[in-house]
Design a protein around this motif. Structure first.
Motif, PDB file in Angstrom:
ATOM      1  N   THR A  16       0.827  -1.197   0.000  1.00 54.17           N
ATOM      2  CA  THR A  16       0.000   0.000   0.000  1.00 54.17           C
ATOM      3  C   THR A  16       0.866   1.253   0.000  1.00 54.17           C
ATOM      4  O   THR A  16       2.048   1.214   0.353  1.00 54.17           O
ATOM      5  CB  THR A  16      -0.930   0.061   1.239  1.00 54.17           C
ATOM      6  OG1 THR A  16      -0.132   0.145   2.415  1.00 54.17           O
ATOM      7  CG2 THR A  16      -1.855  -1.136   1.302  1.00 54.17           C
ATOM      8  N   ARG A  18       0.181   5.634   0.894  1.00 50.94           N
ATOM      9  CA  ARG A  18      -0.786   6.642   1.333  1.00 50.94           C
ATOM     10  C   ARG A  18      -1.032   7.658   0.230  1.00 50.94           C
ATOM     11  O   ARG A  18      -0.147   7.954  -0.574  1.00 50.94           O
ATOM     12  CB  ARG A  18      -0.298   7.347   2.589  1.00 50.94           C
ATOM     13  CG  ARG A  18      -0.381   6.456   3.801  1.00 50.94           C
ATOM     14  CD  ARG A  18      -0.052   7.232   5.024  1.00 50.94           C
ATOM     15  NE  ARG A  18      -0.234   6.369   6.187  1.00 50.94           N
ATOM     16  CZ  ARG A  18      -0.336   6.821   7.410  1.00 50.94           C
ATOM     17  NH1 ARG A  18      -0.268   8.110   7.651  1.00 50.94           N
ATOM     18  NH2 ARG A  18      -0.495   5.998   8.398  1.00 50.94           N
ATOM     19  N   LEU A  38       0.248  -1.014  -6.246  1.00 56.55           N
ATOM     20  CA  LEU A  38       0.012  -0.741  -4.829  1.00 56.55           C
ATOM     21  C   LEU A  38      -1.408  -0.224  -4.651  1.00 56.55           C
ATOM     22  O   LEU A  38      -1.913   0.510  -5.500  1.00 56.55           O
ATOM     23  CB  LEU A  38       0.979   0.336  -4.314  1.00 56.55           C
ATOM     24  CG  LEU A  38       2.468   0.034  -4.393  1.00 56.55           C
ATOM     25  CD1 LEU A  38       3.269   1.308  -4.135  1.00 56.55           C
ATOM     26  CD2 LEU A  38       2.841  -1.049  -3.396  1.00 56.55           C
ATOM     27  N   VAL A  39      -2.008  -0.574  -3.552  1.00 58.54           N
ATOM     28  CA  VAL A  39      -3.312  -0.022  -3.202  1.00 58.54           C
ATOM     29  C   VAL A  39      -3.053   1.340  -2.566  1.00 58.54           C
ATOM     30  O   VAL A  39      -2.192   1.483  -1.699  1.00 58.54           O
ATOM     31  CB  VAL A  39      -4.067  -0.942  -2.220  1.00 58.54           C
ATOM     32  CG1 VAL A  39      -5.376  -0.308  -1.780  1.00 58.54           C
ATOM     33  CG2 VAL A  39      -4.319  -2.302  -2.864  1.00 58.54           C
ATOM     34  N   LYS A  41      -4.257   4.237  -0.178  1.00 55.38           N
ATOM     35  CA  LYS A  41      -5.158   4.338   0.971  1.00 55.38           C
ATOM     36  C   LYS A  41      -5.150   5.756   1.525  1.00 55.38           C
ATOM     37  O   LYS A  41      -4.144   6.444   1.465  1.00 55.38           O
ATOM     38  CB  LYS A  41      -4.748   3.359   2.059  1.00 55.38           C
ATOM     39  CG  LYS A  41      -4.933   1.910   1.646  1.00 55.38           C
ATOM     40  CD  LYS A  41      -4.362   0.942   2.626  1.00 55.38           C
ATOM     41  CE  LYS A  41      -5.094   0.964   3.925  1.00 55.38           C
ATOM     42  NZ  LYS A  41      -4.614  -0.042   4.879  1.00 55.38           N
ATOM     43  N   ASN A  49      -8.867   3.441   7.528  1.00 55.47           N
ATOM     44  CA  ASN A  49      -8.162   3.296   6.252  1.00 55.47           C
ATOM     45  C   ASN A  49      -9.161   3.034   5.144  1.00 55.47           C
ATOM     46  O   ASN A  49      -9.911   2.068   5.197  1.00 55.47           O
ATOM     47  CB  ASN A  49      -7.168   2.136   6.321  1.00 55.47           C
ATOM     48  CG  ASN A  49      -5.997   2.454   7.214  1.00 55.47           C
ATOM     49  OD1 ASN A  49      -5.538   3.580   7.267  1.00 55.47           O
ATOM     50  ND2 ASN A  49      -5.495   1.458   7.915  1.00 55.47           N
ATOM     51  N   VAL A  51      -9.717   2.560   0.954  1.00 54.29           N
ATOM     52  CA  VAL A  51      -9.112   2.322  -0.361  1.00 54.29           C
ATOM     53  C   VAL A  51      -9.667   3.363  -1.321  1.00 54.29           C
ATOM     54  O   VAL A  51     -10.881   3.471  -1.507  1.00 54.29           O
ATOM     55  CB  VAL A  51      -9.426   0.899  -0.863  1.00 54.29           C
ATOM     56  CG1 VAL A  51      -8.912   0.706  -2.281  1.00 54.29           C
ATOM     57  CG2 VAL A  51      -8.844  -0.140   0.081  1.00 54.29           C
ATOM     58  N   PRO A 109      -7.767  -5.366  -5.842  1.00 49.80           N
ATOM     59  CA  PRO A 109      -7.903  -5.403  -4.383  1.00 49.80           C
ATOM     60  C   PRO A 109      -9.067  -6.307  -3.980  1.00 49.80           C
ATOM     61  O   PRO A 109     -10.083  -6.379  -4.668  1.00 49.80           O
ATOM     62  CB  PRO A 109      -8.199  -3.949  -4.002  1.00 49.80           C
ATOM     63  CG  PRO A 109      -7.734  -3.141  -5.167  1.00 49.80           C
ATOM     64  CD  PRO A 109      -7.932  -4.016  -6.370  1.00 49.80           C
ATOM     65  N   LEU A 116      -9.938  -3.928   3.457  1.00 49.55           N
ATOM     66  CA  LEU A 116      -8.981  -4.484   2.512  1.00 49.55           C
ATOM     67  C   LEU A 116      -8.344  -5.719   3.130  1.00 49.55           C
ATOM     68  O   LEU A 116      -7.744  -5.638   4.202  1.00 49.55           O
ATOM     69  CB  LEU A 116      -7.901  -3.442   2.187  1.00 49.55           C
ATOM     70  CG  LEU A 116      -6.792  -3.880   1.250  1.00 49.55           C
ATOM     71  CD1 LEU A 116      -7.333  -4.143  -0.155  1.00 49.55           C
ATOM     72  CD2 LEU A 116      -5.701  -2.804   1.215  1.00 49.55           C
TER      73      LEU A 116
END
Length: 150
Positions: A16, A18, A38-39, A41, A49, A51, A109, A116
Motif C-alpha cells: 500500500t 498513502r 500498490l493499493v 489508501k 483506512n 481504499v 484489491p 482491505l
C-alpha cells in the motif's frame, strides 16, 4: 476455487501507499515489495483506512510519457486509477479473470465489506492454475483446469 483460497496460500502482505505520498515514493515501494501495483489508501479520522485507488507500473509509465519526469514529485493521485475494480474473498477465480479482462487490469484489491484483506494478481491466478494441473499432464493433451470452473 475462490479468491480466499488464493489469499490463504499467498499470505497477508498487502503493498500500500498513502494518498499524499509522491509517485517517486510509490516507485520505491513497488521495487521494495517486488510488485506491479500498490493499493492507495487514505487515513480518515471517521472511516479509518479507506481504499481510494490503485497505482501500477503502467499508470506511472503512462504519466511519464504524457507529462514527463516532473510527475515523480506529484502525489500518487496524479496518476493512480480512481475507483479501482475490486472483488470479494468469496468470488470465483473465473469471475476475477473476467474482471481483469473486462477492465484491462492485472491487480485487483480484495475487500471484505469495506476492509482491505488482500490483492490478487494475474500472476497469482496463473500460479493457482499451474498448481491445479495434473503433474504428469502431457503438454499436447487437453487438461481440465478446475481453477477456471464457474
Amino acid at each position: 476455487m475462490r479468491v480466499e483460497d488464493i489469499l490463504r496460500r499467498k499470505g497477508t502482505r498487502i503493498g500500500t501507499v498513502r494518498i499524499n505520498e509522491t509517485v517517486e515514493t510509490a516507485l520505491r515501494l513497488l521495487k521494495a515489495e517486488n510488485t506491479g501495483a500498490l493499493v492507495v489508501k487514505d487515513v480518515c479520522r471517521t472511516e479509518g483506512n479507506t481504499v481510494v485507488g490503485v497505482i501500477s507500473e503502467r499508470d506511472i509509465v503512462r504519466g511519464l510519457t504524457d507529462r514527463g519526469p516532473g510527475i515523480l514529485a506529484l502525489p500518487v493521485t496524479a496518476v493512480m486509477s480512481n475507483h479501482p475494480v475490486c472483488c470479494a474473498p468469496g468470488d470465483s477465480v473465473r469471475r476475477v479473470l473476467q474482471l481483469m479482462d473486462e477492465h484491462t487490469v492485472r491487480h485487483i484489491p480484495v475487500l471484505d465489506g469495506a476492509s482491505l484483506v488482500g490483492v490478487v494478481s494475474v500472476r497469482d491466478l496463473i500460479k493457482a492454475q499451474l498448481e491445479a494441473a495434473p503433474p504428469d499432464a502431457d503438454p499436447g493433451e487437453a487438461v481440465n483446469y478446475p481453477v477456471a470452473a464457474a
